[in-house]
Scaffold this motif. Structure first.
Motif, short mmCIF file in Angstrom:
data_model
loop_
_atom_site.label_atom_id
_atom_site.label_comp_id
_atom_site.label_asym_id
_atom_site.label_seq_id
_atom_site.Cartn_x
_atom_site.Cartn_y
_atom_site.Cartn_z
N PHE A 35 0.84 -1.20 0.00
CA PHE A 35 0.00 0.00 0.00
C PHE A 35 0.87 1.24 0.00
CE2 PHE A 35 -2.77 -3.18 1.87
CZ PHE A 35 -3.98 -2.91 1.27
N ASP A 36 0.51 2.19 -0.83
CA ASP A 36 1.16 3.50 -0.81
C ASP A 36 0.30 4.45 0.01
OD1 ASP A 36 3.34 2.94 -2.65
OD2 ASP A 36 1.78 2.72 -4.17
N THR A 37 0.93 5.27 0.83
CA THR A 37 0.17 6.26 1.60
C THR A 37 0.35 7.64 0.98
OG1 THR A 37 1.99 6.81 3.10
CG2 THR A 37 0.57 4.99 3.75
N ALA A 38 -0.68 8.44 1.08
CA ALA A 38 -0.57 9.86 0.76
C ALA A 38 -0.42 10.56 2.12
CB ALA A 38 -1.81 10.33 0.01
N ALA A 39 -1.52 10.71 2.85
CA ALA A 39 -1.47 11.23 4.23
C ALA A 39 -0.93 10.14 5.16
CB ALA A 39 -2.87 11.62 4.67
N PRO A 40 -0.42 10.53 6.33
CA PRO A 40 -0.11 9.52 7.36
C PRO A 40 -1.38 8.79 7.76
CG PRO A 40 0.74 11.71 7.98
CD PRO A 40 -0.14 11.90 6.79
N GLU A 41 -1.25 7.54 8.17
CA GLU A 41 -2.41 6.72 8.50
C GLU A 41 -2.21 6.01 9.83
OE1 GLU A 41 -2.85 3.81 5.41
OE2 GLU A 41 -3.22 5.30 3.85
N LYS A 42 -3.30 5.82 10.53
CA LYS A 42 -3.29 4.91 11.67
C LYS A 42 -4.15 3.71 11.30
CE LYS A 42 -4.63 4.36 16.50
NZ LYS A 42 -5.44 4.89 17.61
N MET A 43 -3.55 2.53 11.33
CA MET A 43 -4.28 1.30 10.98
C MET A 43 -4.59 0.54 12.27
SD MET A 43 -4.61 0.57 7.59
CE MET A 43 -4.40 -1.21 7.35
N THR A 44 -5.82 0.07 12.40
CA THR A 44 -6.21 -0.74 13.55
C THR A 44 -6.84 -2.03 13.04
OG1 THR A 44 -6.68 1.26 14.84
CG2 THR A 44 -7.64 -0.80 15.63
N VAL A 45 -6.40 -3.15 13.58
CA VAL A 45 -6.98 -4.44 13.18
C VAL A 45 -8.30 -4.62 13.93
CG1 VAL A 45 -6.67 -6.94 13.06
CG2 VAL A 45 -4.70 -5.40 12.75
N VAL A 46 -9.37 -4.88 13.21
CA VAL A 46 -10.71 -5.01 13.78
C VAL A 46 -11.05 -6.49 14.03
CG1 VAL A 46 -13.17 -4.69 13.26
CG2 VAL A 46 -11.54 -2.83 12.82
N SER A 68 -2.90 -1.61 16.82
CA SER A 68 -2.84 -0.58 15.77
C SER A 68 -1.39 -0.15 15.54
CB SER A 68 -3.72 0.61 16.13
OG SER A 68 -3.27 1.20 17.31
N PHE A 69 -1.16 0.46 14.40
CA PHE A 69 0.18 0.96 14.07
C PHE A 69 0.03 2.17 13.16
CE2 PHE A 69 0.18 -0.78 9.74
CZ PHE A 69 -0.68 -1.87 9.84
N ASP A 70 1.05 3.04 13.22
CA ASP A 70 1.04 4.26 12.40
C ASP A 70 1.93 4.08 11.18
OD1 ASP A 70 -0.65 5.78 14.05
OD2 ASP A 70 1.02 6.25 15.39
N VAL A 71 1.51 4.67 10.08
CA VAL A 71 2.31 4.64 8.86
C VAL A 71 2.54 6.09 8.42
CG1 VAL A 71 2.47 3.70 6.53
CG2 VAL A 71 1.05 2.54 8.22
N PRO A 72 3.80 6.47 8.14
CA PRO A 72 4.07 7.84 7.71
C PRO A 72 3.41 8.13 6.36
CG PRO A 72 6.13 6.64 8.21
CD PRO A 72 5.02 5.63 8.18
N GLY A 73 3.21 9.42 6.09
CA GLY A 73 2.68 9.81 4.79
C GLY A 73 3.72 9.63 3.70
N THR A 74 3.25 9.63 2.44
CA THR A 74 4.12 9.51 1.27
C THR A 74 5.12 8.37 1.45
OG1 THR A 74 4.02 11.93 1.33
CG2 THR A 74 5.27 10.94 -0.46
N SER A 75 4.61 7.22 1.83
CA SER A 75 5.48 6.05 2.02
C SER A 75 4.76 4.81 1.49
CB SER A 75 5.83 5.88 3.50
OG SER A 75 4.68 5.51 4.25
#
Lengths: 92, 92
Positions: A35-46, A68-75
């Motif tokens: 997955f490519d990110t534009a904005a930073p994202e916080k992902m949480t497993v449901v 959950s984990f954070d992913v930087p933007g533009t990555s």
């Protein structure tokens, strides 16, 4: 609220906004995805679990329901899914 | 994995199965909905909040992200949504 499909329909998500927070909930069926990110994202497993390689990491980490984990933007980050997993993605 | 729409598309969900558990994640946009159950269900709020009247209850209860409640099978329950809410539904 919009439904999106990725990777030939193997990943589907529903985008929404609540209290001004833009997010999506989705499901990934078994497979390996980048997955490519534009904005930073916080992902949480449901529900279920996913194995993740975060940007700049060489190790894979397992995240289960509630994690959950954070992913930087533009990555970009990699996810391996062996059984279907549901997730919440908050756009930060 | 199948995408379903209810109430003229105001509620959308993605059905999936993981570890043998049949579930769905979905989003409800603002509105008032009555859901009929076949199997018993466990509902968990993933993001936002919903106001719920469970079968046999006269009172409405508010459930927020992280909260869950059980609904008996072959019943009906009412949900009021004032801002979009994401949920996980496990079929028990």
């Amino acid at each position: 609220m919009n439904v999106n499909e990725y990777f030939d329909g193997k990943v589907k998500s529903i985008g929404f906004e609540t209290s001004g927070q833009r997010s999506s909930v989705g499901v990934m069926t078994p497979g390996e995805y980048r997955f490519d990110t534009a904005a930073p994202e916080k992902m949480t497993v449901v529900a279920g679990e996913m194995v993740v390689k975060l940007p700049g990491n060489i190790e894979w980490q397992t995240f289960s329901a509630g994690d959950s984990f954070d992913v930087p933007g533009t990555s970009a980050f990699d996810i391996k899914v062996s059984d279907s997993v549901a997730y919440l993605c908050d756009y930060l």
